[in-house]
Design an enzyme around this catalytic site. Structure first.
Site, PDB file in Angstrom:
ATOM      1  N   LYS A  58       0.837  -1.208   0.000  1.00 51.86           N
ATOM      2  CA  LYS A  58       0.000   0.000   0.000  1.00 51.86           C
ATOM      3  C   LYS A  58       0.872   1.259   0.000  1.00 51.86           C
ATOM      4  O   LYS A  58       0.654   2.173  -0.792  1.00 51.86           O
ATOM      5  CB  LYS A  58      -0.900   0.002   1.243  1.00 51.86           C
ATOM      6  N   ASN A  59       1.839   1.293   0.892  1.00 50.41           N
ATOM      7  CA  ASN A  59       2.607   2.534   1.063  1.00 50.41           C
ATOM      8  C   ASN A  59       3.606   2.792  -0.062  1.00 50.41           C
ATOM      9  O   ASN A  59       4.213   3.852  -0.110  1.00 50.41           O
ATOM     10  CB  ASN A  59       3.319   2.550   2.419  1.00 50.41           C
ATOM     11  N   ARG A 112      -4.970  10.194   4.368  1.00 51.04           N
ATOM     12  CA  ARG A 112      -3.935  11.202   4.525  1.00 51.04           C
ATOM     13  C   ARG A 112      -2.940  11.223   3.358  1.00 51.04           C
ATOM     14  O   ARG A 112      -2.415  12.277   2.990  1.00 51.04           O
ATOM     15  CB  ARG A 112      -3.195  10.899   5.828  1.00 51.04           C
ATOM     16  N   CYS A 170      -5.979   8.115   9.378  1.00 49.40           N
ATOM     17  CA  CYS A 170      -6.097   7.444  10.677  1.00 49.40           C
ATOM     18  C   CYS A 170      -6.063   8.460  11.810  1.00 49.40           C
ATOM     19  O   CYS A 170      -5.320   9.433  11.772  1.00 49.40           O
ATOM     20  CB  CYS A 170      -4.924   6.496  10.878  1.00 49.40           C
ATOM     21  N   ARG A 186      -0.406  14.486  13.208  1.00 47.60           N
ATOM     22  CA  ARG A 186       0.090  14.289  11.851  1.00 47.60           C
ATOM     23  C   ARG A 186       0.018  15.536  10.975  1.00 47.60           C
ATOM     24  O   ARG A 186      -0.699  15.575   9.970  1.00 47.60           O
ATOM     25  CB  ARG A 186      -0.644  13.122  11.196  1.00 47.60           C
ATOM     26  N   PRO A 187       0.766  16.567  11.315  1.00 48.38           N
ATOM     27  CA  PRO A 187       0.771  17.759  10.456  1.00 48.38           C
ATOM     28  C   PRO A 187       1.520  17.515   9.149  1.00 48.38           C
ATOM     29  O   PRO A 187       2.180  16.483   8.992  1.00 48.38           O
ATOM     30  CB  PRO A 187       1.537  18.783  11.312  1.00 48.38           C
ATOM     31  N   VAL A 188       1.413  18.473   8.214  1.00 45.15           N
ATOM     32  CA  VAL A 188       2.143  18.350   6.943  1.00 45.15           C
ATOM     33  C   VAL A 188       3.069  19.564   6.750  1.00 45.15           C
ATOM     34  O   VAL A 188       3.408  19.924   5.633  1.00 45.15           O
ATOM     35  CB  VAL A 188       1.189  18.197   5.725  1.00 45.15           C
ATOM     36  N   ASP A 189       3.467  20.168   7.873  1.00 45.34           N
ATOM     37  CA  ASP A 189       4.290  21.377   7.806  1.00 45.34           C
ATOM     38  C   ASP A 189       5.613  21.169   7.055  1.00 45.34           C
ATOM     39  O   ASP A 189       6.086  22.056   6.352  1.00 45.34           O
ATOM     40  CB  ASP A 189       4.559  21.915   9.217  1.00 45.34           C
ATOM     41  N   ASP A 210       3.932   0.809  12.176  1.00 41.57           N
ATOM     42  CA  ASP A 210       2.798   0.114  11.564  1.00 41.57           C
ATOM     43  C   ASP A 210       2.701  -1.359  11.979  1.00 41.57           C
ATOM     44  O   ASP A 210       1.760  -2.048  11.590  1.00 41.57           O
ATOM     45  CB  ASP A 210       2.876   0.208  10.028  1.00 41.57           C
ATOM     46  N   ILE A 255       6.672   7.317  17.256  1.00 39.80           N
ATOM     47  CA  ILE A 255       6.349   8.045  16.010  1.00 39.80           C
ATOM     48  C   ILE A 255       5.033   8.827  16.136  1.00 39.80           C
ATOM     49  O   ILE A 255       4.950   9.990  15.776  1.00 39.80           O
ATOM     50  CB  ILE A 255       6.248   7.080  14.808  1.00 39.80           C
ATOM     51  N   ARG A 301      -8.945  -0.559   4.108  1.00 40.06           N
ATOM     52  CA  ARG A 301      -8.073   0.491   3.562  1.00 40.06           C
ATOM     53  C   ARG A 301      -6.704  -0.089   3.219  1.00 40.06           C
ATOM     54  O   ARG A 301      -6.068   0.373   2.283  1.00 40.06           O
ATOM     55  CB  ARG A 301      -7.869   1.614   4.594  1.00 40.06           C
TER      56      ARG A 301
HETATM   57  C1  UD1 Z   1       3.843   7.009   6.545  1.00 37.69           C
HETATM   58  C2  UD1 Z   1       3.047   5.765   6.259  1.00 37.69           C
HETATM   59  C3  UD1 Z   1       2.367   5.257   7.534  1.00 37.69           C
HETATM   60  C4  UD1 Z   1       3.409   5.088   8.639  1.00 37.69           C
HETATM   61  C5  UD1 Z   1       4.257   6.337   8.801  1.00 37.69           C
HETATM   62  C6  UD1 Z   1       5.415   6.157   9.760  1.00 37.69           C
HETATM   63  C7  UD1 Z   1       2.371   6.075   3.951  1.00 37.69           C
HETATM   64  C8  UD1 Z   1       1.289   6.344   2.983  1.00 37.69           C
HETATM   65  N1  UD1 Z   1       2.042   6.070   5.254  1.00 37.69           N
HETATM   66  O1  UD1 Z   1       2.923   7.997   7.009  1.00 37.69           O
HETATM   67  O2  UD1 Z   1       1.750   4.020   7.238  1.00 37.69           O
HETATM   68  O3  UD1 Z   1       2.751   4.833   9.858  1.00 37.69           O
HETATM   69  O4  UD1 Z   1       4.813   6.737   7.538  1.00 37.69           O
HETATM   70  O5  UD1 Z   1       6.226   5.110   9.341  1.00 37.69           O
HETATM   71  O6  UD1 Z   1       3.502   5.822   3.577  1.00 37.69           O
HETATM   72  N2  UD1 Z   1       5.335  14.898  10.847  1.00 37.69           N
HETATM   73  C9  UD1 Z   1       5.373  16.249  11.111  1.00 37.69           C
HETATM   74  N3  UD1 Z   1       5.294  17.127  10.067  1.00 37.69           N
HETATM   75  C10 UD1 Z   1       5.199  16.712   8.774  1.00 37.69           C
HETATM   76  C11 UD1 Z   1       5.168  15.330   8.508  1.00 37.69           C
HETATM   77  C12 UD1 Z   1       5.242  14.444   9.564  1.00 37.69           C
HETATM   78  O7  UD1 Z   1       5.454  16.659  12.266  1.00 37.69           O
HETATM   79  O8  UD1 Z   1       5.127  17.554   7.878  1.00 37.69           O
HETATM   80  C13 UD1 Z   1       5.413  13.923  11.964  1.00 37.69           C
HETATM   81  C14 UD1 Z   1       4.195  13.063  12.107  1.00 37.69           C
HETATM   82  O9  UD1 Z   1       3.192  13.687  12.856  1.00 37.69           O
HETATM   83  C15 UD1 Z   1       4.752  11.825  12.787  1.00 37.69           C
HETATM   84  C16 UD1 Z   1       6.156  11.724  12.186  1.00 37.69           C
HETATM   85  O10 UD1 Z   1       6.433  12.996  11.643  1.00 37.69           O
HETATM   86  O11 UD1 Z   1       4.870  12.051  14.171  1.00 37.69           O
HETATM   87  C17 UD1 Z   1       6.309  10.691  11.098  1.00 37.69           C
HETATM   88  O12 UD1 Z   1       5.251  10.822  10.176  1.00 37.69           O
HETATM   89  P1  UD1 Z   1       5.409  10.491   8.637  1.00 37.69           P
HETATM   90  O13 UD1 Z   1       6.623   9.670   8.394  1.00 37.69           O
HETATM   91  O14 UD1 Z   1       5.262  11.743   7.857  1.00 37.69           O
HETATM   92  O15 UD1 Z   1       4.136   9.593   8.389  1.00 37.69           O
HETATM   93  P2  UD1 Z   1       3.348   9.507   7.045  1.00 37.69           P
HETATM   94  O16 UD1 Z   1       4.297   9.780   5.923  1.00 37.69           O
HETATM   95  O17 UD1 Z   1       2.108  10.279   7.123  1.00 37.69           O
END
Ligand code: UD1
Length: 417
Positions: A22-23, A93, A117, A122-125, A305, A327, A397
C-alpha cells in the site's frame, strides 16, 4: 457496516501470496501526475486506499485503465482540475502526495489538509516548508493548501524530522525542478526506494534513495514507464505475527528479503523459527512464545505500523514486554479493545506494559484505525470462542482480501454485513 466474525483457536497453517505494498502503491500512483506519458503499474494491491487514490486522480483528469492481473495504466496528459477535494482527502492522509507532483508539473495545486487514521496530529508542515524552499508560494485557506509556483528550483533541504510521505512529496517535486535538490535526514523506508526506482524508470535522476541523503537532479520532463510495486512488508509482518500468536506454521510467497528485518528479529527473539529465501518466508513455532519489548522508530528500526500487531502477540506470550511508541502520539487505541478480550496492558504516556496471559476470550470489539484493526484480528484468531470485529472498513483500507487469505491458512473467519 461490515464486521469480521472469527472463531478463534485454530493455528494458521499453509501458504499464501503477499500483495503489493500500500505505502509504495499510493505515492507511485501519484507519480503518474508527473508525466504526460503512460505509467503502467503491476502488482497493485486491491485496497480501498488505492481505489480512493484512483478516484482522486480520475477526477483531476487522469485517464485510468485497469486489467484483471492487478495492472493499472495511468495517463495524465492533460488535467482539467488541479484540486484534491476534502471529501476524498479526509478518508486518506496519503492524498497529500498529489501536492508535490501537481505543483512541480503544473505550477498550481489546491489540496485539502489531510485526514486519515486518527492516530495523532500528523501535520504536513514539513511538506509545505520543503516546497516553499523550492520556490512555491503556499497559503492555507479554509482547510485547503493553495500552492502556486513557476518552475521549482533545486535546493538543499534538511528535514527537521524523518517523514516518509514528506520525503516522497519533495522527491517527486524535485524531479522536474531546475537544478539539484539534496534532501537530508530523508526517510530510508523501502517504499521510498520503490518510488525512486519508478521515477528513475520514468527518466528522473535520483541517487541515494534508501540512505538519509537523497540527491535529485531535475529534468525537463518524464516519460512512459512500467513498474512493479514491491511486496507489502506490513502485510507480511501481520501474517507472521498471526501465525506466531496462533502457534502456526505458514509460508508467505512473493516476499522480498531485507525489508522487515527488525520485525523478524523480534519474532525470533520471541522464540519463533523463521526461514527465508529471495521471495518467500516461512514461520513456525515450537511451544509458547515469550513477550518481547520493542520501540518503534523510522526504518530500519521496528515500524510503528507493526506495533499494534506485536502487542496482540505479546498479550498471549509468556512474561512482560515494554512497548514504546515514538512516532505517533495516539497509537494505543487497540489497547482498550485488546483488554476486552482479556489482555493485561497498562499504558503510561507513550509506553505500554504488556503482561502476557495464558488465554484470551472472544468478545465484540471495535476497529479504530488500520493497524489497530489488524491487532484485533490477530487477537480474535487466538481467543477462545467468537470475536466480532466491527468497523472493518479501516482494515479494507490497507489489507488485500484479508479474510480470504486468512481463510486459506485455515482460520475460521467470515465477513458479515
Ligand atoms: C507514513 C506511512 C504510515 C506510517 C508512517 C510512519 C504512507 C502512505 N504512510 O505515514 O503508514 O505509519 O509513515 O512510518 O507511507 N510529521 C510532522 N510534520 C510533517 C510530517 C510528519 O510533524 O510535515 C510527523 C508526524 O506527525 C509523525 C512523524 O512525523 O509524528 C512521522 O510521520 P510520517 O513519516 O510523515 O508519516 P506519514 O508519511 O504520514
Amino acid at each position: 457496516m461490515d464486521k469480521l466474525v472469527i472463531q478463534g483457536g485454530v493455528p494458521l497453517t499453509g501458504e499464501v501470496r503477499v500483495s503489493g505494498a500500500k505505502n509504495a502503491a499510493l505515492p507511485i500512483l501519484c507519480a503518474a501526475l508527473l508525466t504526460p506519458g503512460t505509467l503502467r503499474l503491476q502488482n497493485v494491491p486491491h485496497l480501498r486506499d488505492v481505489t480512493t487514490t484512483l478516484t482522486l486522480l480520475a477526477q483531476m483528469g487522469v485517464d485510468v485503465s485497469l486489467d484483471e492481473k492487478l495492472g493499472v495504466g495511468l495517463t495524465a496528459a492533460k488535467l482539467h482540475n488541479l484540486s484534491a477535494p476534502y471529501e476524498l482527502v479526509k478518508t486518506m492522509r496519503a492524498s497529500i502526495l498529489v501536492l508535490g507532483p501537481m505543483i512541480t508539473r503544473f505550477g498550481e495545486a489546491r489540496v485539502s489538509l489531510p485526514g486519515g487514521c486518527a492516530i495523532g496530529q500528523r501535520p504536513v508542515d514539513l511538506h509545505i516548508k520543503g516546497l516553499q524552499a523550492m520556490g512555491a508560494q503556499i497559503e492555507i485557506e479554509q482547510g485547503y493548501i493553495l500552492a502556486k509556483a513557476g518552475r521549482l528550483k533545486g535546493t538543499h533541504i534538511v528535514l527537521d524530522l524523518v517523514t516518509v510521505t514528506g520525503t516522497e512529496n519533495l522527491m517527486m517535486a524535485a524531479v522536474l525542478a531546475d537544478g539539484v535538490t539534496v534532501l537530508e535526514n530523508a526517510a530510508r523506508e523501502p517504499e521510498v526506494i520503490d518510488l525512486a526506482e519508478c521515477l528513475n524508470a520514468m527518466g528522473a535522476r535520483i541517487k541515494g534513495a534508501g540512505s538519509d541523503v537523497i540527491t535529485i537532479e531535475g529534468v525537463d520532463e518524464l516519460h512512459d514507464a512500467t513498474h512493479r510495486i514491491m511486496p507489502d512488508r506490513i502485510e507480511i509482518g501481520t501474517f507472521l505475527c498471526a501465525a506466531a500468536a496462533t502457534g502456526g506454521n505458514i509460508k508467505l510467497k512473493g516476499t522480498r528479503a531485507n525489508i522487515l528485518d527488525a520485525v523478524i528479529g523480534k519474532l525470533q527473539e520471541a522464540g519463533a523459527h523463521v526461514e527465508q529465501g529471495e521471495d518467500w518466508i516461512r514461520l513456525s513455532t515450537n511451544g509458547s512464545l515469550k513477550a518481547v519489548s520493542l520501540r518503534t522508530a523510522p526504518f530500519p528500526a521496528f515500524p510503528t505500523d507493526m506495533q499494534a500487531q506485536f502487542m496482540a502477540l505479546n498479550s498471549v506470550a509468556q512474561g512482560t514486554a515494554v512497548v514504546t511508541e515514538t512516532i505517533f502520539e495516539n497509537r494505543f487505541m487497540h489497547v482498550q479493545e485488546l483488554r476486552r478480550l482479556g489482555a493485561s496492558i497498562e499504558v503510561e504516556g507513550n509506553t505500554a506494559i504488556v503482561q502476557g496471559v495464558s488465554a484470551l476470550q472472544g468478545a465484540n470489539v471495535m476497529a479504530t484505525d488500520l493497524r489497530a484493526s489488524a491487532s484485533l484480528v490477530i487477537a480474535g484468531l487466538v481467543a477462545r470462542g467468537e470475536t466480532v470485529v466491527d468497523r472493518v472498513y479501516h482494515l479494507d483500507r490497507g489489507y488485500d482480501c484479508i479474510e480470504e487469505k486468512l481463510g486459506q491458512l485455515g482460520a475460521r473467519i467470515k465477513r458479515a454485513h
